[in-house]
Design a protein around this motif. Structure first.
Motif: not given
Length: 124
Positions: A10-15
């Motif tokens: 989720g963090k990777t997708y948000s970034l």
């Protein structure tokens, strides 16, 4: 373990989404300034005429109101367009005419020397 991996994804997708939005914002702003120069010229002309008309109604802040409105309109147009492109999933790497942004150069054609058809097939 599974929740830690999903949180990381989720963090990777948000970034990735934030990075894509920022790249689109930069690209569209540059394109507006460079390619859209006639549009900017027309907006400046209309803004001058509008500030002259508004000068009689509100003498102190007509120019400030018109210039602020035009700048805000341009900023919002770039942000909305970048947001739409980002949320549709169009990544800047996928766009063909943005190869200059990635540092890739397009080779238009390869060099062919005039003497090559005469000498290239000769074996010594």
């Amino acid at each position: 373990m599974v929740s830690a991996q999903s949180s990381n994804l989720g963090k990777t997708y948000s970034l990735m989404m934030i990075k894509s939005f920022l790249i689109w914002t930069f690209t569209l702003a540059v394109c507006l300034l460079v390619v859209g120069f006639p549009l900017v010229f027309v907006m400046a002309t209309v803004g001058c005429l509008l500030s002259i008309v508004l000068q009689s109604v509100m003498p102190a802040s007509a120019v400030l109101l018109v210039s602020g409105g035009l700048i805000m309109f341009n900023v919002l147009a770039v942000m909305i367009a970048a947001g739409v492109l980002t949320f549709r999933g169009v990544h800047p790497n996928e766009v063909k005419w943005l190869s200059w942004l990635n540092g890739e150069t397009e080779q238009m054609q390869t060099s062919v020397y005039a003497a090559c058809p005469l000498t290239c097939d000769i074996e010594v």
